[in-house]
Structures are given as structure tokens and as C-alpha cells.
Design a protein around this motif. Structure first.
Motif, PDB file in Angstrom:
ATOM      1  N   THR A 647       0.809  -1.271  -0.059  1.00 33.93           N
ATOM      2  CA  THR A 647      -0.135   0.194  -0.005  1.00 33.93           C
ATOM      3  C   THR A 647       1.043   1.250   0.020  1.00 33.93           C
ATOM      4  O   THR A 647       0.372   2.437  -0.354  1.00 33.93           O
ATOM      5  CB  THR A 647      -0.917   0.051   1.088  1.00 33.93           C
ATOM      6  N   GLY A 648       2.187   1.215   0.502  1.00 34.07           N
ATOM      7  CA  GLY A 648       2.914   2.448   0.670  1.00 34.07           C
ATOM      8  C   GLY A 648       2.495   3.196   1.754  1.00 34.07           C
ATOM      9  O   GLY A 648       2.901   4.405   1.712  1.00 34.07           O
ATOM     10  N   ALA A 649       1.702   2.802   2.521  1.00 33.01           N
ATOM     11  CA  ALA A 649       1.183   3.432   3.642  1.00 33.01           C
ATOM     12  C   ALA A 649       2.262   4.172   4.584  1.00 33.01           C
ATOM     13  O   ALA A 649       3.395   3.700   4.678  1.00 33.01           O
ATOM     14  CB  ALA A 649       0.276   2.534   4.686  1.00 33.01           C
ATOM     15  N   ARG A 650       1.807   5.347   5.120  1.00 33.08           N
ATOM     16  CA  ARG A 650       2.739   6.182   6.047  1.00 33.08           C
ATOM     17  C   ARG A 650       2.815   6.067   7.207  1.00 33.08           C
ATOM     18  O   ARG A 650       1.621   5.828   7.948  1.00 33.08           O
ATOM     19  CB  ARG A 650       2.782   7.632   5.361  1.00 33.08           C
ATOM     20  N   LEU A 651       3.835   6.235   7.854  1.00 31.79           N
ATOM     21  CA  LEU A 651       3.983   5.939   9.321  1.00 31.79           C
ATOM     22  C   LEU A 651       4.760   7.185   9.904  1.00 31.79           C
ATOM     23  O   LEU A 651       5.732   7.729   9.452  1.00 31.79           O
ATOM     24  CB  LEU A 651       4.796   4.723   9.947  1.00 31.79           C
ATOM     25  N   ASN A 652       4.359   7.474  11.206  1.00 25.57           N
ATOM     26  CA  ASN A 652       4.993   8.781  11.707  1.00 25.57           C
ATOM     27  C   ASN A 652       5.970   8.273  12.799  1.00 25.57           C
ATOM     28  O   ASN A 652       6.478   7.059  12.781  1.00 25.57           O
ATOM     29  CB  ASN A 652       3.998   9.633  12.418  1.00 25.57           C
ATOM     30  N   GLY A 653       6.670   9.174  13.503  1.00 24.74           N
ATOM     31  CA  GLY A 653       7.856   8.917  14.346  1.00 24.74           C
ATOM     32  C   GLY A 653       7.387   8.001  15.516  1.00 24.74           C
ATOM     33  O   GLY A 653       8.377   6.839  15.506  1.00 24.74           O
ATOM     34  N   LYS A 654       6.387   8.106  16.209  1.00 22.42           N
ATOM     35  CA  LYS A 654       5.930   7.227  17.165  1.00 22.42           C
ATOM     36  C   LYS A 654       5.723   6.008  16.757  1.00 22.42           C
ATOM     37  O   LYS A 654       5.897   4.719  17.376  1.00 22.42           O
ATOM     38  CB  LYS A 654       4.925   8.044  17.967  1.00 22.42           C
ATOM     39  N   GLU A 655       4.920   5.765  15.746  1.00 21.51           N
ATOM     40  CA  GLU A 655       4.530   4.639  15.041  1.00 21.51           C
ATOM     41  C   GLU A 655       5.983   3.666  14.667  1.00 21.51           C
ATOM     42  O   GLU A 655       5.765   2.451  14.691  1.00 21.51           O
ATOM     43  CB  GLU A 655       3.711   4.712  13.762  1.00 21.51           C
ATOM     44  N   LEU A 656       6.770   4.428  14.093  1.00 20.62           N
ATOM     45  CA  LEU A 656       8.202   3.879  13.777  1.00 20.62           C
ATOM     46  C   LEU A 656       8.870   3.366  14.856  1.00 20.62           C
ATOM     47  O   LEU A 656       9.199   1.878  14.916  1.00 20.62           O
ATOM     48  CB  LEU A 656       9.136   4.759  13.122  1.00 20.62           C
ATOM     49  N   VAL A 657       8.748   3.781  16.134  1.00 22.61           N
ATOM     50  CA  VAL A 657       9.272   3.219  17.275  1.00 22.61           C
ATOM     51  C   VAL A 657       8.428   2.103  17.672  1.00 22.61           C
ATOM     52  O   VAL A 657       9.046   0.971  18.347  1.00 22.61           O
ATOM     53  CB  VAL A 657       9.452   4.338  18.360  1.00 22.61           C
ATOM     54  N   ALA A 658       7.369   2.137  17.850  1.00 27.00           N
ATOM     55  CA  ALA A 658       6.348   1.082  18.156  1.00 27.00           C
ATOM     56  C   ALA A 658       6.434  -0.351  17.555  1.00 27.00           C
ATOM     57  O   ALA A 658       6.564  -1.128  17.912  1.00 27.00           O
ATOM     58  CB  ALA A 658       4.909   1.445  18.117  1.00 27.00           C
ATOM     59  N   VAL A 659       6.662  -0.160  16.250  1.00 30.39           N
ATOM     60  CA  VAL A 659       6.947  -1.412  15.386  1.00 30.39           C
ATOM     61  C   VAL A 659       8.429  -1.801  15.249  1.00 30.39           C
ATOM     62  O   VAL A 659       8.949  -2.896  14.878  1.00 30.39           O
ATOM     63  CB  VAL A 659       6.370  -1.246  13.820  1.00 30.39           C
ATOM     64  N   GLY A 660       9.375  -1.083  15.746  1.00 26.99           N
ATOM     65  CA  GLY A 660      10.661  -1.333  15.919  1.00 26.99           C
ATOM     66  C   GLY A 660      11.619  -1.209  14.789  1.00 26.99           C
ATOM     67  O   GLY A 660      12.601  -1.458  14.694  1.00 26.99           O
ATOM     68  N   MET A 661      11.306  -0.257  13.838  1.00 25.82           N
ATOM     69  CA  MET A 661      11.776   0.146  12.939  1.00 25.82           C
ATOM     70  C   MET A 661      12.766   1.675  13.363  1.00 25.82           C
ATOM     71  O   MET A 661      13.360   2.263  12.325  1.00 25.82           O
ATOM     72  CB  MET A 661      11.324   0.589  11.655  1.00 25.82           C
ATOM     73  N   ALA A 662      12.545   2.038  14.426  1.00 24.25           N
ATOM     74  CA  ALA A 662      13.448   3.317  14.968  1.00 24.25           C
ATOM     75  C   ALA A 662      13.564   3.097  16.417  1.00 24.25           C
ATOM     76  O   ALA A 662      12.778   2.473  16.989  1.00 24.25           O
ATOM     77  CB  ALA A 662      12.620   4.692  14.890  1.00 24.25           C
ATOM     78  N   THR A 663      14.620   3.509  17.143  1.00 23.61           N
ATOM     79  CA  THR A 663      15.074   3.103  18.389  1.00 23.61           C
ATOM     80  C   THR A 663      14.658   4.411  19.519  1.00 23.61           C
ATOM     81  O   THR A 663      14.253   3.967  20.478  1.00 23.61           O
ATOM     82  CB  THR A 663      16.483   2.883  18.511  1.00 23.61           C
ATOM     83  N   HIS A 664      14.606   5.672  19.023  1.00 23.81           N
ATOM     84  CA  HIS A 664      14.266   6.631  19.864  1.00 23.81           C
ATOM     85  C   HIS A 664      13.374   7.754  19.135  1.00 23.81           C
ATOM     86  O   HIS A 664      13.577   7.979  18.063  1.00 23.81           O
ATOM     87  CB  HIS A 664      15.658   7.290  20.237  1.00 23.81           C
ATOM     88  N   PHE A 665      12.602   8.297  19.925  1.00 24.20           N
ATOM     89  CA  PHE A 665      11.828   9.343  19.750  1.00 24.20           C
ATOM     90  C   PHE A 665      12.002  10.638  20.358  1.00 24.20           C
ATOM     91  O   PHE A 665      11.970  10.581  21.841  1.00 24.20           O
ATOM     92  CB  PHE A 665      10.296   9.084  19.680  1.00 24.20           C
ATOM     93  N   VAL A 666      12.498  11.873  19.790  1.00 26.76           N
ATOM     94  CA  VAL A 666      12.578  13.017  20.688  1.00 26.76           C
ATOM     95  C   VAL A 666      11.970  14.215  19.999  1.00 26.76           C
ATOM     96  O   VAL A 666      11.680  13.937  18.717  1.00 26.76           O
ATOM     97  CB  VAL A 666      14.004  13.488  20.542  1.00 26.76           C
TER      98      VAL A 666
END
Length: 696
Positions: A647-666
Motif C-alpha cells: 500500500t505504501g502507507a505512511r508511518l509517523n515517528g512514534k509509530e516507527l518506534v512502536a513497530v521497531g523500525m526506529a529506536t528513539h523518539f525526541v
């Protein structure tokens, strides 16, 4: 000393077997009959073992209770032979029947591995499980012969009659022997060259995949079909002895070789048969006999003491059969010829695009005059140019001497210093001299075909080969000697030509001198000159070259299109981000999609903000997720990866941390960026693309 047993009633049919291997005035021993032979065989031929008639068993007290008097007579032949006092310098007793065929040279070779001054009992159990079960797994079957060291014979004859009385109820003589010897503290030592042949029917499958052991004996010839087509039993045994009398060390020894160009596998059973398979098979598969035979006693599987292959009607699995026809001795070796006795009556193995072997009518096998060491496996090379004859040459697996290997190992530091600090050409020249000086060019070619391809193949990537294979003209340029590289390039890669270093060969001895021909080692300007000479002013459309700094990569450059170079650099960067050992940090304060996402997610620390927008929108343009993201998507929880990819759906910063594709949100902070940019400008010259993207 041979102790053979026979009978007057069977001698007419079995005489030929003893005649085939007995050597008058060389082999020692006697043959024992139950009664005097008929007038037909009088006077007794001097070409046969001297004849003796067994003693009357009725003198034994246990005679009325004996379960098998015929076998008891056979067993006491050892004692009666010993009582003749003709054992001067005898080291071994070997027993056998009048339908046993022995290969005396191999027998001597096998027994020489044992200390004849010790007590040894050497032989082999039956080929079938049921025969061993009915009698014993711990006994040697006497029809195939067994050997007793002379000290053991001396100990046995003292107790032999007592043993008969103790085990009068035992039916089989070989079973009785094993029990008597066990009481003397001696157990069976197995040797796979002794063959009872408790089999029926067609033995060709067994003889074509003989174990890696010198053939010592055959038995039960009369109960099997003749081992050669269109021959009777006497003719078959005489025929195989033609080859055995020239070279017993190789008789029915299996050698495997492959022809990659036609996808053929040759299996040579020297002096007996050659198989051609229209498919590449490993030796681990072909060493199992084809089950053309049946067990001596019927029953349910498992039937045999060895693994087998079933007879197949699959044209990719069924071999073309060629049988031994003739043997000739030449100055430099022995030539055996094999002919096709019957058509295979199958289509070719076209499923794999292989070449049919139907046109072949005969095969010639060239072997050295030197004997083959007992349990050493020989390899072979095939010469075939599309005619009805194929030529096979047997050889050792590793013809290069250990001396050269040792010198090469000790001189490695000198080679490395010359290569790194003097010149690449000098280092390679030293390596060539140490490796090849004094070695026959034929041996170098054999190693290049048999050993080197598997090492070269380990460095060839599938995508590289697919591009290479689609080119019309394929030329490989290398600093290595052509003789090392050419077999792999032509036979495995399908290349047309190799431009490389040529080594000098002495025309008289056909040995490498260790020096290279002009212009020298093909590196630097000499390599460019060789390409110019080969292609002239017309530069190749596609160049594939090995990057010496990245051992696992092959690069592709289309000179008229820079797009491929861009793709290569992008994939190169993604690969190193995924595999880099040092800590990497990504700061993402905006859009991270497609290639940008593949740079962000694999890093050890990925810091995102409320302004971060992530997506993999490649599907919207009909493309797959790029730069390793199919690997990342497949490891996301649930079906999230499939959803994002499709789908190419978009994720924001907090969602990236939640699914494990980012480590920190600031939270985003303009002052942080204003501090980072001057630091980059001051301390990093020519920042890489990822940092320049952060600046923008």
C-alpha cells in the motif's frame, strides 16, 4: 598355502574356476576331494593344485552324532593339510571351494598389511542380512575364502577335533570355525575384498560399484548369471581374468569423472564395465550398486549389508552400459576397451538440456602401468569430441607433489612482501615459479580441471553469471596463468577465451620451467594492452571486473549508461550499512521514503521526531520494495510488512518506534540542528550523501 575343497561329482563344471587363477609352480596348496576322481580326470593335471583325498570320518567317535558330515570333512581339510608337513616358510593358510576364484596378487597385498607372526582370522561376512542372521554376523563365509595366520593354524589343529566334538550340532562349517576360533580368543577381522556372493541373478550392478578395496575373491559363480553378456560361465571368468592378469590392483575398482559440457558422468569399473549417465552425479551416489541382483534367500527388506540403487527407467538416472572387450599394453600404460552390448532403448535426458550418449559405441580407458595403491580412489578425465568413441585417462586425485606445496607455504612471506612493496607482477611471478617449476603441464591441466573450479565457483555470484551468460562474446582477462583459469571459464562459465599469463613449457620434457612468456604477467598496462589487442578500437559494451577491495562483489558498468553505476553505488552503501561493525546513528527530522528509509532503519540507533514521515511507496510505480527492504518488511510483526509494501502507507515517528523500525523518539528542536550543521562543516570534509541529506 591354499586349502581348497571340492567333490568328484561337481569337478567337471567347476574345474575351470580353479584353472583360471591357479599358477603352477608359484601358488602352493592342495585340493581335497571326498573320493578319487573319475578316470576322465586321470592322470591329474600338473596345471592344477595337487590332489588329496580326505580321511574317512568314521574313525571319529562323534561321527554318528554329526549334524553335517560333508561340512565336517571340509573343516578337517585344514588339519589334514597341516599333517602333510609341507609348510616350510608358510605364513598364511587360505581356505576356499572349488568354485572360488582368487586374485592372488591382491590377496598377497591384503595379507601384507597384517603381522603374520600374530594370530589373525581375516575374511568377510555374507552380502545378505538373512544369511548372516541364520548363521552368524561374526564369521567369515568360507566360499569367499578366509585367511588364517600360521600361528593361529598351529593353535587350531591342536583343538580342531575337540572343537568338532564340542559343537557337533552346528550345521555350517564356517559357523563352526568362527566358534572354535572365538574359543581360542581370536575374532574375525573384516576385509571387503572377500566375496561370498550370496546373490542371484545379474551381478553387473554389484561389480560396477565395487567397494574401495582390492578384489580378493569371488564365489557362487555357477549360481549367478554369467557376468558378461553373450558369454557362458567359463567364458566370463576367463574374460575377466584377462584384465586381472595384467593389473589386479585396478580390477573392478571404480573411478568417477564428469564432462560438464555435455552433463555426462562416467563411472569406470576397471576391467569390467563403464557406465555413462546423462546427468551429473556425485560419487557418493554412484558408489551404491544398482540392484540388478536378488538376495540368496528371499525375504522382506532390508536385504543387503550395503546400500543399493533401484533399477530405474528414468533416462536421467539409467546408465548406458559398456562392457570390457579387450586389453592392450603400451609403452606408457595399459589400454582397456569397452563396447556397448545392447541399446538403452530410452529417450535422452532432455529435461536438463543434456546431450544424448546414444552415438557412443565404445570407450577406451588409459591407465598407468604403476599399480594402484590398495584403497586409494583414482579420478579420471574424459576426451570426447563428438565421435562414437570416448577416451578416459585414469589419474591420481592430486598429482602435484607435497614438496611443491611445502616450498610454497614456506615462501609465502616473500611472495606477500614482493606483491605489496615491490610490484604485483613480481609477486605473481615468484608464485608461478615456486608452484609450477618442474611439473608436467599435463598434471597442471588435470589439477586445473579437477580441483580449482570449485574454488573459483565459490566467488561467482548468481546475478553476475546471469549477466555474463547473456553476452554473445565472453572474454575473461586475468593475471593468473591461462592453464589454471581456462578450464573453469570454458567448461563452467561458457566463456569463449581467456587473456592471461602464459607459462613457459620445455618442449622435450613437457614440464613447466616456472617462467612466463612475453609480455609477462598480465597486470596494469600489460592487461590494458592485451584488451586493446583483442578488441582493437571497438571497446566492449559491457565490462565486468573484480573489485580487489571487496572480495565478494563483482561490479557491472555499462560505459554508455551511468544509471547502472548509480544503482551499484546505492546498493553498495546499503550493503555496508547492514554489515558495518561500528555504531551508526541516523537523525530523521523529515521525510524518509524508499532509498532514504533503507538508509535509516538498519542503523543501530535511529532517532525520529514528530516531523518524521516514513513510507515504502515503490508499489505505486509497479516496483518492488528496494535496497533490502523486503528483508526488513518480512520481519515486522504480523502482516504489517506486507501491508506497508503493497500500500505504501505512511508511518509517523512514534509509530516507527512502536513497530521497531526506529529506536528513539525526541521532539524536534531547531537549536539542535543549528549546532550539528557547524560541527559537520568544521570536522568533516566532503560529507557522505546521508549527512548532506540531513543538512538539507
Amino acid at each position: 598355502m591354499f586349502v581348497l575343497v571340492g567333490g568328484s561329482s561337481t569337478w567337471r563344471d567347476r574345474k575351470v574356476y580353479v584353472e583360471s587363477w591357479w599358477r603352477p609352480n608359484k601358488t602352493r596348496g592342495y585340493i581335497f576331494f571326498d573320493v578319487e576322481p573319475s578316470e576322465e580326470f586321470q592322470p591329474w593335471s600338473r596345471a592344477l593344485p595337487p590332489l588329496k583325498v580326505n580321511e574317512d570320518l568314521k574313525k571319529l567317535k562323534i561321527y554318528p552324532r554329526l549334524r553335517n558330515r560333508i561340512h565336517t570333512r571340509i573343516y578337517r581339510s585344514i588339519l589334514e593339510n597341516y599333517m602333510l608337513k609341507q609348510d616350510e616358510d608358510v605364513r598364511w593358510y587360505v581356505t576356499g571351494d572349488d568354485d572360488s576364484v582368487f586374485f592372488v596378487d591382491n590377496m598377497v597385498d591384503v595379507l601384507s598389511k597384517y603381522d603374520h607372526r600374530e594370530k589373525h582370522y581375516i575374511g568377510m561376512f555374507s552380502e545378505t542380512i538373512k544369511s548372516n542372521f541364520y548363521f552368524s554376523f561374526d564369521m567369515a563365509f568360507g566360499g569367499g575364502g578366509y585367511a588364517l595366520s600360521y600361528p593361529l593354524v598351529e593353535a587350531l589343529v591342536e583343538e580342531l577335533d575337540n572343537c568338532i566334538e564340542r559343537y557337533y550340532y552346528i550345521w555350517g562349517v564356517d559357523h563352526l570355525q568362527s566358534m572354535c576360533l572365538a574359543d581360542l580368543g581370536v575374532d574375525l577381522s573384516l576385509d571387503k575384498g572377500f566375496h561370498q556372493l550370496d546373490l542371484r541373478g545379474d551381478l553387473s550392478g554389484f561389480l560396477s560399484s565395487h567397494p574401495t578395496a582390492p578384489l580378493v575373491s569371488f564365489h557362487h559363480f555357477g549360481s549367478l548369471e554369467p557376468i558378461f553378456p553373450s558369454m557362458d560361465h567359463p567364458g566370463s571368468v576367463r574374460h575377466i581374468m584377462k584384465a586381472a592378469n595384467v593389473d589386479q590392483t585396478r580390477i573392478v575398482q571404480q573411478s568417477i569423472c564428469h564432462v560438464r559440457a555435455t552433463s555426462w558422468t562416467f563411472s569406470v569399473s576397471w576391467g569390467y564395465s563403464v557406465h555413462i549417465y546423462e546427468k551429473i552425479f556425485a560419487r557418493s551416489y554412484l558408489k551404491r550398486p544398482i540392484e540388478t541382483f536378488r538376495p540368496w534367500l528371499r525375504g522382506r527388506p532390508p536385504l543387503y549389508m550395503f546400500n543399493t540403487r533401484r533399477v530405474s527407467r528414468n533416462p536421467c538416472e539409467a546408465p548406458h552400459w559398456f562392457f570390457f572387450d579387450s586389453i592392450e599394453q603400451e609403452n606408457d600404460g595399459v589400454v582397456t576397451s569397452y563396447t556397448r552390448k545392447f541399446p538403452r532403448n530410452m529417450t535422452s535426458c532432455s529435461f536438463f538440456g543434456n546431450t544424448s550418449a546414444d552415438p557412443l559405441a565404445s570407450i577406451r580407458v588409459f591407465s598407468p602401468k604403476t599399480p594402484k595403491p590398495g584403497r586409494k580412489v583414482e579420478c579420471c578425465d574424459v576426451g570426447y569430441e563428438g565421435a562414437d568413441v570416448a577416451n578416459i585417462r585414469l589419474r591420481d586425485w592430486f598429482p602435484v607433489s607435497l614438496f611443491h606445496g611445502l616450498i610454497l607455504l614456506l615462501s609465502l612471506p616473500i611472495v606477500i612482501i614482493a606483491y605489496l612493496f615491490v610490484s604485483e607482477a613480481l609477486g605473481i611471478q615468484i608464485l608461478i615459479y615456486i608452484s609450477f617449476a618442474g611439473i608436467k603441464i599435463r598434471d597442471i591441466e588435470l589439477v586445473s580441471r579437477a580441483v580449482l573450479p570449485r574454488f573459483y565457483a565459490a566467488d561467482v555470484r548468481k546475478d553476475s553469471f546471469e549477466v555474463f551468460d547473456k553476452c554473445k562474446r565472453k572474454v575473461v582477462v586475468t593475471a593468473n596463468p591461462i592453464v589454471m583459469v581456462e578450464p573453469f571459464v570454458k567448461d563452467y562459465l561458457g566463456g569463449d577465451k581467456v587473456l592471461g599469463t602464459e607459462i613457459e613449457v620445455n618442449p622435450k620434457t613437457m614440464k613447466a620451467t616456472g617462467f612466463v612468456k612475453k609480455p609477462g604477467v598480465l597486470v596494469g598496462d600489460l592487461k590494458r594492452l592485451a584488451i586493446l589487442k583483442e578488441f582493437g578500437e571497438e571497446s566492449p559494451d559491457l565490462k565486468m571486473f573484480y573489485d580487489g577491495h571487496e572480495k565478494t562483489y563483482y561490479r557491472f558498468i555499462l560505459e554508455k549508461d551511468s544509471c547502472l553505476e548509480v544503482v551499484y553505488r546505492m546498493y553498495w552503501l546499503c550493503y555496508h550499512i547492514h554489515t558495518y561493525k561500528k555504531t551508526q546513528v541516523s537523525l530523521v527530522n523529515g521525510i524518509s521514503m524508499g532509498g532514504g528509509a533503507s538508509l535509516m532503519v538498519p542503523m543501530k540507533f535511529s532517532v525520529v521526531t514528530e516531523k518524521t514521515v516514513f513510507a515504502t511507496p515503490e508499489a505505486s510505480i509497479g516496483f518492488h520494495t528496494d535496497c533490502g527492504f523486503s528483508y526488513i518488511h518480512s520481519r515486522l510483526p504480523g502482516h504489517l510488512g506486507e501491508f506497508l509494501a503493497l500500500t505504501g502507507a505512511r508511518l509517523n515517528g512514534k509509530e516507527l518506534v512502536a513497530v521497531g523500525m526506529a529506536t528513539h523518539f525526541v521532539p524536534s528542536a531547531p537549536w539542535l540542528i543549528s549546532c550539528i550543521i557547524p560541527f559537520i562543516d568544521k570536522h568533516i570534509k566532503n560529507p557522505p550523501i546521508s549527512i548532506r541529506a540531513l543538512e538539507s
